[in-house]
Structures are given as C-alpha cells and as structure tokens.
Design an enzyme around this catalytic site. Structure first.
Site, PDB file in Angstrom:
ATOM      1  N   CYS A  66       0.859  -1.188   0.000  1.00 46.18           N
ATOM      2  CA  CYS A  66       0.000   0.000   0.000  1.00 46.18           C
ATOM      3  C   CYS A  66       0.895   1.238   0.000  1.00 46.18           C
ATOM      4  O   CYS A  66       2.118   1.156   0.173  1.00 46.18           O
ATOM      5  CB  CYS A  66      -0.926   0.000   1.215  1.00 46.18           C
ATOM      6  SG  CYS A  66      -0.056   0.134   2.799  1.00 46.18           S
ATOM      7  N   HIS A  96       5.588  -5.642   8.233  1.00 46.08           N
ATOM      8  CA  HIS A  96       5.523  -7.061   8.566  1.00 46.08           C
ATOM      9  C   HIS A  96       5.783  -7.924   7.332  1.00 46.08           C
ATOM     10  O   HIS A  96       4.895  -8.586   6.810  1.00 46.08           O
ATOM     11  CB  HIS A  96       4.158  -7.401   9.175  1.00 46.08           C
ATOM     12  CG  HIS A  96       4.022  -6.938  10.587  1.00 46.08           C
ATOM     13  ND1 HIS A  96       2.821  -6.593  11.144  1.00 46.08           N
ATOM     14  CD2 HIS A  96       4.949  -6.742  11.554  1.00 46.08           C
ATOM     15  CE1 HIS A  96       3.013  -6.218  12.396  1.00 46.08           C
ATOM     16  NE2 HIS A  96       4.288  -6.297  12.668  1.00 46.08           N
ATOM     17  N   CYS A 157       2.575   5.640   9.148  1.00 44.42           N
ATOM     18  CA  CYS A 157       1.547   5.817   8.122  1.00 44.42           C
ATOM     19  C   CYS A 157       0.568   6.908   8.548  1.00 44.42           C
ATOM     20  O   CYS A 157       0.107   6.923   9.701  1.00 44.42           O
ATOM     21  CB  CYS A 157       0.804   4.504   7.917  1.00 44.42           C
ATOM     22  SG  CYS A 157      -0.578   4.646   6.771  1.00 44.42           S
ATOM     23  N   GLU A 187       0.990  -1.298  16.555  1.00 47.08           N
ATOM     24  CA  GLU A 187       0.155  -0.150  16.205  1.00 47.08           C
ATOM     25  C   GLU A 187      -0.817   0.179  17.327  1.00 47.08           C
ATOM     26  O   GLU A 187      -0.988   1.350  17.690  1.00 47.08           O
ATOM     27  CB  GLU A 187      -0.618  -0.414  14.915  1.00 47.08           C
ATOM     28  CG  GLU A 187      -1.483   0.783  14.502  1.00 47.08           C
ATOM     29  CD  GLU A 187      -2.424   0.484  13.359  1.00 47.08           C
ATOM     30  OE1 GLU A 187      -3.537   1.050  13.361  1.00 47.08           O
ATOM     31  OE2 GLU A 187      -2.057  -0.306  12.460  1.00 47.08           O
ATOM     32  N   SER A 318      -1.258  -8.330  10.544  1.00 50.81           N
ATOM     33  CA  SER A 318      -2.676  -8.375  10.884  1.00 50.81           C
ATOM     34  C   SER A 318      -3.558  -8.291   9.645  1.00 50.81           C
ATOM     35  O   SER A 318      -4.530  -9.033   9.502  1.00 50.81           O
ATOM     36  CB  SER A 318      -3.019  -7.230  11.845  1.00 50.81           C
ATOM     37  OG  SER A 318      -4.396  -7.206  12.141  1.00 50.81           O
ATOM     38  N   SER A 379       1.965  -5.420   3.178  1.00 49.24           N
ATOM     39  CA  SER A 379       3.412  -5.336   3.395  1.00 49.24           C
ATOM     40  C   SER A 379       4.197  -6.296   2.508  1.00 49.24           C
ATOM     41  O   SER A 379       5.386  -6.514   2.738  1.00 49.24           O
ATOM     42  CB  SER A 379       3.732  -5.626   4.872  1.00 49.24           C
ATOM     43  OG  SER A 379       3.163  -4.663   5.717  1.00 49.24           O
TER      44      SER A 379
END
Length: 402
Positions: A66, A96, A157, A187, A318, A379
């Site tokens: 992303c 990750h 991010c 996070e 995740s 990721s």
C-alpha cells in the site's frame, strides 16, 4: 502527559524528519529493481488473470504494497543513503514482511533488542539515527529518543496518525477510547499511548461483552481480569464506560469495526436516549482505505470459481490474517504463507492457520486443470508474489500425467 503538545514540539525539532531527505528518485529506482515484478504487471495487464498450462491464476484486484508501506520503506532506504556512516536503529520491524526486514539488516539498520518482553533502548546513543516504523511508536518511546538527542525519522503511516488524532479527541472530551485491535500489536500499543482511558477489544464477541456490561452491569473483577492486559491503568468499568469513543487498529476487518461501532452506538442510545447520545458516544471513520480496498478485492475474489487460495504475507501481519479469515469463512482451501520456501513440493505446503499454528498440509495442489486465487497483504512486495506464482507453475508443469 499532554501528548498533542509533545507531538507538536517533537515535529518542530531539528532532529525530527518525516518527509525524507531528497533521494526519492534514486531510491525509487532501487525499490523497483528489488521489489517490483514484470510478471505481476503482466497479470495486471491481462485483467488480473494468467493461464499457463493447466493452471489459471486469478489475482485480487487490490493487493500487496500500500502507499503507506511503500512510503515507509522508501524513507528507510533514504535514511541509509543520507546517513551512510551513522548508526541507524529501528524501533520495530519496518513492516511485517520477512524479506524487507532482512534487507534492512543487510543495510546495517539495527533492530532494538527485546529483553524479557521489553525493548532495551540502552543500545541507542546520543546522535544515533532512529527510524519509527509504519505502525508508529508509542509516545513514551518517542519521548525517550527525543531526550537522548537522537535523530528521529518518522515513517508512521498517516492513516495510523489519523487514529492517534481520534483518540486524542476522545481524551479531550473525557471519553474512553474503545479500540478494536490486538493489544500486543505495535500499532495498537502506539495508539493506546496517545489515549486517556482506553479499552481494547479484539472482536465483536468481546465488544458484546462490554456492551452487556454497560447496559446491565456485571462482575467487575471478572471484567478487569478479562481485559487485564487490554485497558488503561486504573480502569474502572463502572465509571469509565459512561462515555465512549470508537477507534481501531487500521488493519482489522472493516466490517467488524463498523459492527462494533454500531453496537456501542445502539447500546448508548438505549441507555441514555437520543437527546443524550452525543454526550456518551463518539465515532469517527478511522478505517484505512488500503486495508478496505484489499478486503473488498478479496471478497470479490472468493466469489469467483477458484479451487484454492494462496494468501501471502508476514505471519505477524494483521491485515494479511484478515484476508485469510475472509477466505476461510467461505470454506475455501486457503494457505497463508510468508515466503515461497513454504511451498515444499506439490505434495506439501507449510502454512499458518488463523490460530497462529504452523502446519503442513499434504496433497494441497490438485491434479488436472485448476484455478488458484492469489492475494497478498499490504506489506508484501510484488516480487514475493511472483516467486510464489512461478513456483506453482513449475510444480504443475512437472506433475505426473494421470
């Protein structure tokens, strides 16, 4: 601590950088050569479908890196170029993905060591460079690094920062932040550090437990034991659930986050009435666009006529786990792998189950013509996806003729 003031002060410090160092063009060329794939571009150009022999690959129409991840990795590469001789650390995995984190180590970027479950920042010296990863870092870690006089490169991010702003609004209005996430995830650790009172719920089931407590009361000690590692210090469910705001770990399932928000809105409406609702409930949209797009694409892919799914991404990712969950809920044979080496042969694949267990499945690759659905977490570089697809093609090409 006034986290908002601290953050503003840090961002105006000469030791703080979140925009890169002017090496974007050079780094972009390097990232393209290391992580992008001509095969994946070919599949995109063929309407996300490619047939070779008796294998048809159907690729999700949103997958892989992303914007936030690409930005974080690019900034890490820029940091190494800008500080060629300085010691550089990173407070956690940059993203990750095992191959990307291995590349960080090859570039002599050190990971803060963890002793007995706690990070040991004593290894970081004054004037060292420290990268904050895409998931962010806790406000306490930022404060410690700032006091050490480190040069801080912040790759957090912006979608994660948006959630931090949300929980700070909750804190200002004296609302308890109910965070949909995993309490151990870096996070969520970072997000909760910016909150005042907070409670972390993993799923709709835990949210329903909390909602029932708000409406009907319950066993206070049982509640505190259930959330002992997932709430703020001194949390009192009899007082701290009178005013709640909703936030989330950006990589959780969009639909579940929305359900949790609606659940608490309904409960507060039921308990306090429509005239008082806004005094007791707050909700802002903090669902990450990229996470949402990948989940939506996966929901479309599992509706197609595929024989099995390959979900590629780090085992501690995740958002990749959520993609795997979508597939398994549809009853599809589905395999979450992080690297191509998990595919041992056409008769064996090592993969992660939703419960976290690593297992090996036999006879996973059917004989004859097959359609394989493929997606990857936010990721995962395209190059890793290419390696997996080429491995499947190769195994089917050498399959015995029946």
């Amino acid at each position: 601590m006034d986290t908002k003031t601290f953050k503003r002060t840090l961002q105006h410090s000469e030791n703080y950088n979140r925009k890169g160092f002017g090496h974007q063009a050079e780094v972009a060329t390097q990232l393209q050569s290391e992580y992008q794939s001509s095969l994946i571009q070919e599949i995109r150009d063929r309407n996300y479908t490619l047939q070779r022999g008796d294998v048809t690959i159907r690729l999700a129409q949103a997958f892989g890196f992303c914007w936030g991840v690409e930005r974080a990795v690019a900034m890490a590469y820029e940091t190494r170029k800008h500080f060629p001789t300085e010691r550089i650390w990173i407070t956690n995995e940059i993203i990750h993905n095992p191959s990307v984190n291995q590349r960080m180590q090859e570039m002599q970027v050190g990971f803060i060591p963890v002793e007995a479950g706690k990070k040991d920042f004593s290894v970081v010296a004054n004037n060292d460079v420290v990268i904050l990863p895409a998931f962010g870092a806790s406000v306490q870690e930022m404060q410690l690094l700032s006091e050490k006089g480190c040069k801080i490169v912040d790759t957090t991010c912006p979608w994660v920062s948006k959630v931090w702003n949300t929980v700070e609004k909750h804190k200002k209005g004296e609302y308890t932040s109910i965070i949909h996430g995993k309490y151990k995830h870096e996070e969520t650790v970072a997000t909760s550090s910016f909150a005042g009172k907070y409670l972390i719920v993993l799923n709709l089931q835990e949210a329903q437990y909390v909602a029932d407590y708000i409406l009907n009361g319950g066993n206070r000690e049982e509640f505190l034991q259930k959330f002992v590692k997932a709430c703020s210090a001194g949390f009192d469910p009899d007082k701290d659930l009178e005013r709640v705001g909703i936030a989330n770990q950006t990589t959780m399932l969009k639909g579940e986050t929305e359900q949790i928000g609606k659940l608490f809105e309904h409960i507060m409406l039921q308990k306090y009435g429509p005239m008082e609702l806004n005094k007791h409930f707050q909700s802002f949209n903090t669902i990450c666009d990229a996470t949402q797009e990948r989940q939506d694409a996966m929901l479309e892919l599992v509706q197609e006529n595929v024989d099995l799914m390959i979900v590629i991404g780090g085992f501690n990712s995740s958002n990749t786990t959520q993609l795997q969950q979508i597939s398994e809920e549809r009853g599809l044979p589905s395999y979450h792998i992080d690297i191509v080496e998990r595919i041992k042969s056409r008769d064996a694949i090592e993969h992660r189950q939703l419960n976290g267990e690593l297992v090996t499945t036999k006879n996973w690759l059917p004989a004859g013509e097959i359609v394989v659905g493929v997606t990857s977490g936010a990721s995962t570089p395209d190059k890793v996806v290419e390696d997996v697809i080429e491995r499947i093609f190769a195994l089917k090409a050498t399959s015995p003729v029946l």
